[in-house]
Design a protein around this motif. Sequence first.
Motif, PDB file in Angstrom:
ATOM      1  N   VAL B  77      -0.998  -6.226  -5.365  1.00  0.00           N
ATOM      2  CA  VAL B  77      -1.450  -7.003  -4.206  1.00  0.00           C
ATOM      3  C   VAL B  77      -0.307  -7.846  -3.685  1.00  0.00           C
ATOM      4  O   VAL B  77      -0.019  -7.886  -2.489  1.00  0.00           O
ATOM      5  CB  VAL B  77      -2.646  -7.906  -4.611  1.00  0.00           C
ATOM      6  CG1 VAL B  77      -3.004  -8.848  -3.456  1.00  0.00           C
ATOM      7  CG2 VAL B  77      -3.833  -7.047  -4.991  1.00  0.00           C
ATOM      8  N   LYS B  78       0.399  -8.475  -4.595  1.00  0.00           N
ATOM      9  CA  LYS B  78       1.515  -9.334  -4.240  1.00  0.00           C
ATOM     10  C   LYS B  78       2.623  -8.530  -3.535  1.00  0.00           C
ATOM     11  O   LYS B  78       3.178  -8.969  -2.533  1.00  0.00           O
ATOM     12  CB  LYS B  78       2.084  -9.958  -5.529  1.00  0.00           C
ATOM     13  CG  LYS B  78       2.229 -11.455  -5.426  1.00  0.00           C
ATOM     14  CD  LYS B  78       2.675 -11.999  -6.771  1.00  0.00           C
ATOM     15  CE  LYS B  78       3.402 -13.321  -6.577  1.00  0.00           C
ATOM     16  NZ  LYS B  78       3.764 -13.906  -7.890  1.00  0.00           N
ATOM     17  N   TRP B  81       1.602  -7.735   0.010  1.00  0.00           N
ATOM     18  CA  TRP B  81       1.746  -8.886   0.917  1.00  0.00           C
ATOM     19  C   TRP B  81       3.218  -9.250   1.110  1.00  0.00           C
ATOM     20  O   TRP B  81       3.623  -9.664   2.198  1.00  0.00           O
ATOM     21  CB  TRP B  81       0.937 -10.080   0.398  1.00  0.00           C
ATOM     22  CG  TRP B  81      -0.530  -9.935   0.745  1.00  0.00           C
ATOM     23  CD1 TRP B  81      -1.538  -9.688  -0.102  1.00  0.00           C
ATOM     24  CD2 TRP B  81      -1.079 -10.027   2.052  1.00  0.00           C
ATOM     25  NE1 TRP B  81      -2.751  -9.591   0.566  1.00  0.00           N
ATOM     26  CE2 TRP B  81      -2.486  -9.797   1.911  1.00  0.00           C
ATOM     27  CE3 TRP B  81      -0.582 -10.260   3.330  1.00  0.00           C
ATOM     28  CZ2 TRP B  81      -3.359  -9.808   3.002  1.00  0.00           C
ATOM     29  CZ3 TRP B  81      -1.463 -10.282   4.389  1.00  0.00           C
ATOM     30  CH2 TRP B  81      -2.827 -10.033   4.231  1.00  0.00           C
ATOM     31  N   SER B  82       4.001  -9.111   0.064  1.00  0.00           N
ATOM     32  CA  SER B  82       5.437  -9.375   0.198  1.00  0.00           C
ATOM     33  C   SER B  82       6.028  -8.567   1.339  1.00  0.00           C
ATOM     34  O   SER B  82       6.767  -9.073   2.186  1.00  0.00           O
ATOM     35  CB  SER B  82       6.178  -8.951  -1.082  1.00  0.00           C
ATOM     36  OG  SER B  82       6.056  -9.916  -2.071  1.00  0.00           O
ATOM     37  N   ARG B  83       5.722  -7.259   1.348  1.00  0.00           N
ATOM     38  CA  ARG B  83       6.264  -6.362   2.367  1.00  0.00           C
ATOM     39  C   ARG B  83       5.842  -6.811   3.765  1.00  0.00           C
ATOM     40  O   ARG B  83       6.636  -6.880   4.685  1.00  0.00           O
ATOM     41  CB  ARG B  83       5.753  -4.935   2.081  1.00  0.00           C
ATOM     42  CG  ARG B  83       6.568  -3.840   2.714  1.00  0.00           C
ATOM     43  CD  ARG B  83       6.067  -2.466   2.284  1.00  0.00           C
ATOM     44  NE  ARG B  83       6.075  -2.315   0.832  1.00  0.00           N
ATOM     45  CZ  ARG B  83       5.019  -1.898   0.111  1.00  0.00           C
ATOM     46  NH1 ARG B  83       3.873  -1.615   0.692  1.00  0.00           N
ATOM     47  NH2 ARG B  83       5.113  -1.785  -1.188  1.00  0.00           N
ATOM     48  N   VAL B  85       4.722  -9.802   4.750  1.00  0.00           N
ATOM     49  CA  VAL B  85       5.271 -11.108   5.134  1.00  0.00           C
ATOM     50  C   VAL B  85       6.747 -10.977   5.473  1.00  0.00           C
ATOM     51  O   VAL B  85       7.236 -11.471   6.480  1.00  0.00           O
ATOM     52  CB  VAL B  85       5.055 -12.134   3.994  1.00  0.00           C
ATOM     53  CG1 VAL B  85       5.814 -13.431   4.288  1.00  0.00           C
ATOM     54  CG2 VAL B  85       3.570 -12.417   3.830  1.00  0.00           C
ATOM     55  N   PHE B  86       7.509 -10.246   4.589  1.00  0.00           N
ATOM     56  CA  PHE B  86       8.945 -10.130   4.802  1.00  0.00           C
ATOM     57  C   PHE B  86       9.256  -9.431   6.128  1.00  0.00           C
ATOM     58  O   PHE B  86      10.165  -9.793   6.859  1.00  0.00           O
ATOM     59  CB  PHE B  86       9.589  -9.360   3.641  1.00  0.00           C
ATOM     60  CG  PHE B  86      11.089  -9.298   3.746  1.00  0.00           C
ATOM     61  CD1 PHE B  86      11.870 -10.390   3.351  1.00  0.00           C
ATOM     62  CD2 PHE B  86      11.726  -8.180   4.255  1.00  0.00           C
ATOM     63  CE1 PHE B  86      13.232 -10.340   3.471  1.00  0.00           C
ATOM     64  CE2 PHE B  86      13.087  -8.134   4.377  1.00  0.00           C
ATOM     65  CZ  PHE B  86      13.859  -9.234   3.970  1.00  0.00           C
ATOM     66  N   ALA B  92       0.265 -14.174   4.565  1.00  0.00           N
ATOM     67  CA  ALA B  92      -0.519 -14.010   3.343  1.00  0.00           C
ATOM     68  C   ALA B  92      -1.765 -14.919   3.413  1.00  0.00           C
ATOM     69  O   ALA B  92      -1.736 -15.950   4.090  1.00  0.00           O
ATOM     70  CB  ALA B  92       0.336 -14.375   2.130  1.00  0.00           C
ATOM     71  N   PRO B  93      -2.841 -14.539   2.748  1.00  0.00           N
ATOM     72  CA  PRO B  93      -4.071 -15.358   2.809  1.00  0.00           C
ATOM     73  C   PRO B  93      -3.786 -16.798   2.397  1.00  0.00           C
ATOM     74  O   PRO B  93      -3.042 -17.035   1.446  1.00  0.00           O
ATOM     75  CB  PRO B  93      -4.996 -14.655   1.795  1.00  0.00           C
ATOM     76  CG  PRO B  93      -4.457 -13.277   1.651  1.00  0.00           C
ATOM     77  CD  PRO B  93      -3.002 -13.382   1.874  1.00  0.00           C
TER      78      PRO B  93
END
Lengths: 795, 132
Positions: B77-78, B81-83, B85-86, B92-93
Amino acid sequence: MRHDDAPPGLNAAMTSGPSPVPGEGTGSLRQRLAALATPSILIAVLAVLVLALIWGMTLNLIAVEHAAAQEAAMVSTRKQTETYEAQLVRAVREIDQTLKLVGFVHASRPERNMLEALAARGLLPANMLFVVSIADREGHVVSSTRPSTTARTIDPEDFAHERQDDALWIGRPRKATGNREWQLQFGRRLAAADGSFDGVVVIEFDASYFVSVYEASRLGEHGMLGVLGTDGIMRVRRSGEVVSAADVVDYASVVPAESAESLTVAVTVNPWDGVKRYTGIQPLYEFPLAVIVGLSEDEQLAPTRQTTRTYLWRAAAGSVVLILVAAWLQRLSTQLALSRQRIADEQLAHAQRVEYLAYHDNLTGLPNRSLFSKLLGQSIHLAHRHDRQLAVMFLDLDRFKQVNDSLGHEAGDQLLKEVAARLRTCLRDSDTVARIGGDEFVALLPELDQQMYAATVAQKILSATARPFLLLGQEFRVTASIGISTYPQDGLDEQTLTKNADVAMYKAKEEGKNNFQFYSEKLNEHSLERLALESALRHALDRGEFQLHYQAKRDTRSGRISGMEALVRWQHPDLGTIAPMQFIPIAEETGLIVLIGHWVLATACRQNVAWHRGGLPSMTMAVNLTARQFFDEGLLPSLSSILAETGMDAHLLELEIHESLLMRNVDQTMKILTGLKRMGIRIAIDDFGIGYSSLSALRQFPLDTIKIDRSFIRDVANVADNKALTAAVIAMGHTLSLTVVAQGVETKEQADFLRQNECDEFQGFYLNKPVRADQMEALLREEVAAGRTEAEYLL
Amino acid sequence: MNKRIVLLLAALIVSGPASAADVVVIVNTLATAPTREQLADIYLGRSRAFTPLDQSESRPIYVEFYQKATGRDLAQVKAAWSRIVFAGRGVAPREMASAAAMKAAVAADPKAIGYIDKADLDASVKVALTLN
């Protein structure tokens, strides 16, 4: 050239075969061009050209594909580097913004739960990815968005550096206790209201955040994304699913000074993992970082390599097919060429055979008259050009006709073959011998240095011919007569040379055969006369130029005419009367004697019968036979038809043959004589006494009369020896119960001697010259009317 | 990895028998409830139909929710979201301090979506899905 060679035209055709001889100087270029045009070489050349084309195109295609793939990789690397740079700059700015915000809030009104307040307002980055912490002046964390990280302290080394500097601080990657992931910390100095150092704010996050946009679809399994600090420490890098960090590299070598501010793409072996990549490097403008994007060369070129392999395989397969096809065509072409060659060879062989037959004598294999004539013409031409001499040699077998007549034609043929073989051995390779007629051969000596050579060859030929031949199991000897003419002395053209050689040959015959003669002008005159005679003789019979004279034979005691001898006379319209001794040898040689003899026999018989029917007493009629007539196969049938035709009584016909004939071939002679006897014909031996007949042989033959040679009679009155000899011959004749006749009686003394020695009859100018038929008839009638003999009267 | 195990252990200890308790997904009373597939997409950043709100990572319900809603572990999940956001394609929530704060945020925003323990449910929000 040897005589059994093909004619020169053919030889030339044979030596210039279809395949050009290497090293032949003239026209070699044209020959080479012509050779190129032969199908097999054409096929080979074409095959090589097509092969070159296939491989040239294939290699070119591969090079083009390779270049395109490289170019595509470079372009892709550049684009992705640009994109990645933009993303990283934005992400770092976001982080820096947060740090600056916290710094600003801290400076304006510092409170303990400042972070919570900011988070509640959504002013801090999501907790899920980022942890924001604040540390006091000693580096102890006093507040954090994630309580569990409270215990953590800032790296003291970094922290010390941070005290003075107000810039963005980027920490070295590290792994926190209890965490296996690389962490990165970005921080800024916190200032109190008066601006003094009041701690730091730090944002911590997984290093993998920076490389989370790695996508295998664009970068492959061995591509890379990386962030390198200007301090040479790799903040993070990712290749496939593997994320690593903290490699230390020489920044200056990785990012060359000249490209420090712009994007560079190059194929290099990356020092951190040893993989060769299209590597794009872009230093960031505002931060001490550089982005690195790499595409593995192996991976990027793999499809091209696959394509290349496919192309190579196709080219190889194409080449193999081409070579097979070329080989197959080559084989077909070779077979075609071979069969063509075979047909051409057959045609050539056929043509050669035809030409050979046209130019050669079937029996002996020697060149024939036409080929000889050709060769002589060429040789004369060459001799003229090189100022040389040549010799033509005519050769005639002296006794060939007897072989043919007595042993048959097969034996004659065998003899000719054998003679031909012997002639060959007598000549040099450059000489030619040809057969130009029945037993006539002619030799050409084209390289005559001196006349001695011609004489030597002629002598060799005479010796070779004189050796006995084995025919039908018995030894047989023949001799040859040779006439030689030389160029240019005896003639400048073919006809003259051959004619003069012929003339010289007749001279040799006249000289007693078995010898050779060189031509001379004098010979020619003589020979011309002979040739003229020969030609006239052929027509004499048709033109009725012959007539018979008759010479009476008388009984020695009574003196009465007891018989007569028919003698042929030739009345030539231009030359006048020609003596038998002049033309009979020619007729004998040419064979005309058989026809002439037949006419003589028939005429004599007819005359005799006519006289008898005219009331005159019957008398013997003697007719001479030459050797050729005697041995002619048609003699007996011819005689019987003449007797039947004329009604002549065979007992009144007496044939005179020469003594020398008897000893020539005893068996054959006996056979003929017996045949004549059976018909009732009388046989007389002419010119008896000079032929060395053996008495025993004489006894065997069925003879009736001997005629003593005139040489005995001539001196019989004067020479004692001759008297004795003649008496002995007469006595011997009587002993053998033969009638003895004396020839050439010209005087009364001779006649008296003969009467004393009881010779039966005599003949000669003494009493009777040969006279025409009408004169003879008158003489006979006179004798009958007188009732007495002239002899008595005369005697 | 260690972190995840620690979190998991912590969740087990804190929730105890309540670990089997139902998690309810809540939306604004005016909103149309998403399907389960949509829910997973929303919390993995693949759908923007709702604005996802998050509980604190330290709470047991956090782990339980993500496991049930997305079928992924937290690292995945992280990473997702990393992808996002970056690359700048999303945010991210946001983390809510408590269940009450979550309910208040959802009640205030028709596009908001959140999750709470069923026990904390009240009428201010609508239950979109119940995860068990």
